[in-house]
Design a protein around this motif. Structure first.
Motif, PDB file in Angstrom:
ATOM      1  N   ARG A 253       0.811  -1.221   0.000  1.00 39.24           N
ATOM      2  CA  ARG A 253       0.000   0.000   0.000  1.00 39.24           C
ATOM      3  C   ARG A 253       0.845   1.273   0.000  1.00 39.24           C
ATOM      4  O   ARG A 253       0.636   2.168  -0.815  1.00 39.24           O
ATOM      5  CB  ARG A 253      -0.914   0.027   1.238  1.00 39.24           C
ATOM      6  CG  ARG A 253      -2.068  -0.933   1.205  1.00 39.24           C
ATOM      7  CD  ARG A 253      -2.753  -0.891   2.562  1.00 39.24           C
ATOM      8  NE  ARG A 253      -3.810  -1.873   2.696  1.00 39.24           N
ATOM      9  CZ  ARG A 253      -4.285  -2.285   3.867  1.00 39.24           C
ATOM     10  NH1 ARG A 253      -3.787  -1.793   4.998  1.00 39.24           N
ATOM     11  NH2 ARG A 253      -5.249  -3.172   3.910  1.00 39.24           N
ATOM     12  N   VAL A 254       1.763   1.364   0.944  1.00 41.97           N
ATOM     13  CA  VAL A 254       2.477   2.631   1.146  1.00 41.97           C
ATOM     14  C   VAL A 254       3.333   2.986  -0.065  1.00 41.97           C
ATOM     15  O   VAL A 254       3.395   4.148  -0.477  1.00 41.97           O
ATOM     16  CB  VAL A 254       3.333   2.584   2.430  1.00 41.97           C
ATOM     17  CG1 VAL A 254       4.163   3.857   2.563  1.00 41.97           C
ATOM     18  CG2 VAL A 254       2.439   2.421   3.660  1.00 41.97           C
TER      19      VAL A 254
ATOM     20  N   ASP B 220      -3.328   4.897   5.960  1.00 42.19           N
ATOM     21  CA  ASP B 220      -1.995   4.960   5.350  1.00 42.19           C
ATOM     22  C   ASP B 220      -1.841   6.222   4.509  1.00 42.19           C
ATOM     23  O   ASP B 220      -0.770   6.839   4.485  1.00 42.19           O
ATOM     24  CB  ASP B 220      -1.756   3.725   4.482  1.00 42.19           C
ATOM     25  CG  ASP B 220      -1.551   2.452   5.293  1.00 42.19           C
ATOM     26  OD1 ASP B 220      -1.280   2.568   6.505  1.00 42.19           O
ATOM     27  OD2 ASP B 220      -1.661   1.355   4.728  1.00 42.19           O
TER      28      ASP B 220
END
Length: 286
Positions: A215-216, A255
């Motif tokens: 994700r990040v 996030d």
């Protein structure tokens, strides 16, 4: 701290639509009402689609009637998949945006909307006309924008081709959608700057699906690519139930918040309400 230049789109509809057990209307509404108080630009709250296809969204109109819009600047987005859904959605004055999934994959367009790309283009034209007449804005999701698992041809030129056609017909907001989690930081930083540069009068966003471990890096790639419109969902819940048996979840909103805060972006969000929504989410998602 800089003024927030980002449009954050929170997507509880995307998060909930694939759940097996029906979430009671009152619980859905309570969850959405908390999210409305957080301060997101847009809330993707529901969809006007066949209840046979997406049973979880059968109560979208009833949910809408229970939303408190008296003290929020957040705008509502509803997903539609055909002209019947468009005609239903535009009746509701509370809805600002109509989102339509337009795939560059013929296989997925049939699977997702039970129509061909050509038929869907006609639907888009009719949707744009109805949006103009009813003071709504269309948001086109260019799905399978980073590739597909069906063997349909994919390359950047195909993506740009369909973006050009949709924008030439009057689309003002275009969101490149991953759908099945095949995007990579390399693809994001290669594709998005080209689209943003060429279609510089169009709002170009991103709707990514991802495994938690990736994700990040995808958020960072979107940021580096100059994307200012980001779709995400609390805790990364959800995925497209029409895409695959094994759902690849959404980008997690927390996030996105953490990353943008680390870049000095003042998001002006009510984190107390966000934390309340996080707690209540366990009653919906387990």
């Amino acid at each position: 701290m800089s003024k927030n230049p980002f449009r954050l789109v929170e997507c509880p509809r995307d998060a909930m639509q694939g759940l097996h057990d029906f979430v009671p209307t009152q619980l859905k509404s309570a969850y959405l009402n908390l999210l409305l108080q957080v301060g997101f630009d847009t809330l993707d709250f529901g969809s006007f689609v066949s209840p046979k296809a997406i049973p979880q969204m059968a109560d979208t109109a009833a949910v809408l009637a229970q939303l408190d819009l008296s003290n929020t600047s957040t705008r509502l987005l509803a997903i539609v998949a055909n002209l019947r859904g468009v005609e239903e959605a535009v009746k509701h004055k509370e809805i600002n945006y109509l989102g339509f999934p337009f795939s560059v994959s013929e296989t997925f367009q049939q699977r997702n909307t039970n129509s061909s790309i050509a038929q869907s283009l006609t639907t888009v034209e009719e949707m744009l006309s109805l949006c103009d007449k009813n003071d709504k804005t269309a948001v086109l999701y260019l799905s399978m924008g980073f590739g597909n698992p069906y063997g349909d041809e994919w390359n950047y030129e195909i993506v740009e081709h369909w973006a050009d056609i949709l924008i030439s017909k009057g689309v003002k907001i275009l969101s490149l959608a991953d759908t099945v989690g095949v995007s990579t930081p390399e693809k994001i930083t290669s594709i998005l700057p080209k689209l943003i540069s060429r279609f510089n009068h169009t709002e170009i966003g991103i709707h990514l699906h991802s495994t938690p471990t990736e994700r990040v890096e995808k958020i960072a790639a979107a940021y580096d690519a100059g994307v200012k419109r980001i779709d995400s969902a609390l805790k990364g819940f959800g995925g497209c139930p029409m895409a695959a048996d094994d759902l690849t979840g959404n980008i997690a909103t927390e996030d996105v918040i953490t990353f943008l805060n680390s870049k000095g972006v003042n998001l002006n969000l009510n984190m107390d309400k966000w934390n309340e929504a996080m707690i209540l989410s366990s009653r919906i998602f387990g």
